[in-house]
Design an enzyme around this catalytic site. Structure first.
Site, PDB file in Angstrom:
ATOM      1  CE  LYS A   1      -2.153   1.114   3.900  1.00  0.00           C
ATOM      2  NZ  LYS A   1      -3.171   1.294   4.959  1.00  0.00           N
TER       3      LYS A   1
ATOM      4  CB  SER B   1      -2.777   3.116 -16.399  1.00  0.00           C
ATOM      5  OG  SER B   1      -2.231   4.274 -17.001  1.00  0.00           O
TER       6      SER B   1
ATOM      7  CB  THR C   1      -6.464   1.532 -12.930  1.00  0.00           C
ATOM      8  OG1 THR C   1      -5.968   1.779 -14.243  1.00  0.00           O
ATOM      9  CG2 THR C   1      -5.589   2.187 -11.898  1.00  0.00           C
ATOM     10  CE1 TYR C   2      -1.821   0.100 -17.848  1.00  0.00           C
ATOM     11  CE2 TYR C   2      -4.204  -0.194 -17.852  1.00  0.00           C
ATOM     12  CZ  TYR C   2      -3.048   0.285 -18.442  1.00  0.00           C
ATOM     13  OH  TYR C   2      -3.132   0.964 -19.635  1.00  0.00           O
TER      14      TYR C   2
ATOM     15  N   GLY D   1      -6.895   8.329 -18.344  1.00  0.00           N
ATOM     16  CA  GLY D   1      -8.113   7.805 -18.958  1.00  0.00           C
ATOM     17  C   GLY D   1      -9.332   8.071 -18.089  1.00  0.00           C
ATOM     18  CB  ALA D   2     -12.397   6.057 -17.532  1.00  0.00           C
ATOM     19  CB  ALA D   3      -8.600   6.410 -13.535  1.00  0.00           C
TER      20      ALA D   3
END
Length: 117
Positions: free
Chosen positions: A9, A25, A57-58, A73-75
């Site tokens: 984390k 991502s 995501t990655y 992107g969408a994130a």
């Protein structure tokens, strides 16, 4: 049987960029990736402390020492620059392995830099 446990984390980092026009991502400073044991393309969960959003995501490797935390992107619609997020990775292991496993937890400073005591 395998169970899913927290592998690592990065706790309370600040979003430095949000790039909507990207494939998708999260870009993370390579120093933070190393400290948390994250690999490029590894799946992570993102928790936004400012608005309660959660997403999966990655990881994309960011410039070492830059402090970059960029949602792509969408994130990018799920956080704003300045938001505080938590980045969590998980791993699969046996119950016996999980009983002794110690996750790598990183507590960066306000500029997303590693703090060494």
């Amino acid at each position: 049987m395998f169970i899913t446990v927290m592998k690592s984390k990065i706790h309370r980092v600040r979003v430095t960029q949000a790039e909507l026009n990207y494939v998708g991502s999260i870009t993370i400073d390579e120093d933070l990736m190393d400290a948390a044991g994250l690999l490029e393309n590894e799946q992570v969960h993102i928790v936004n402390n400012n608005n309660g959003e959660r997403l999966i995501t990655y990881v994309i490797k960011g410039e070492r020492g830059s402090g970059i935390i960029c949602l792509n992107g969408a994130a990018a619609r799920r956080a704003q620059v300045g938001d505080i997020i938590i980045i969590i990775s998980y791993g699969m292991m046996t119950t016996d392995e999980a009983k002794t496993y110690k996750p790598q937890v990183v507590f960066p400073d306000i500029n997303n830099r590693l703090v060494f005591n």
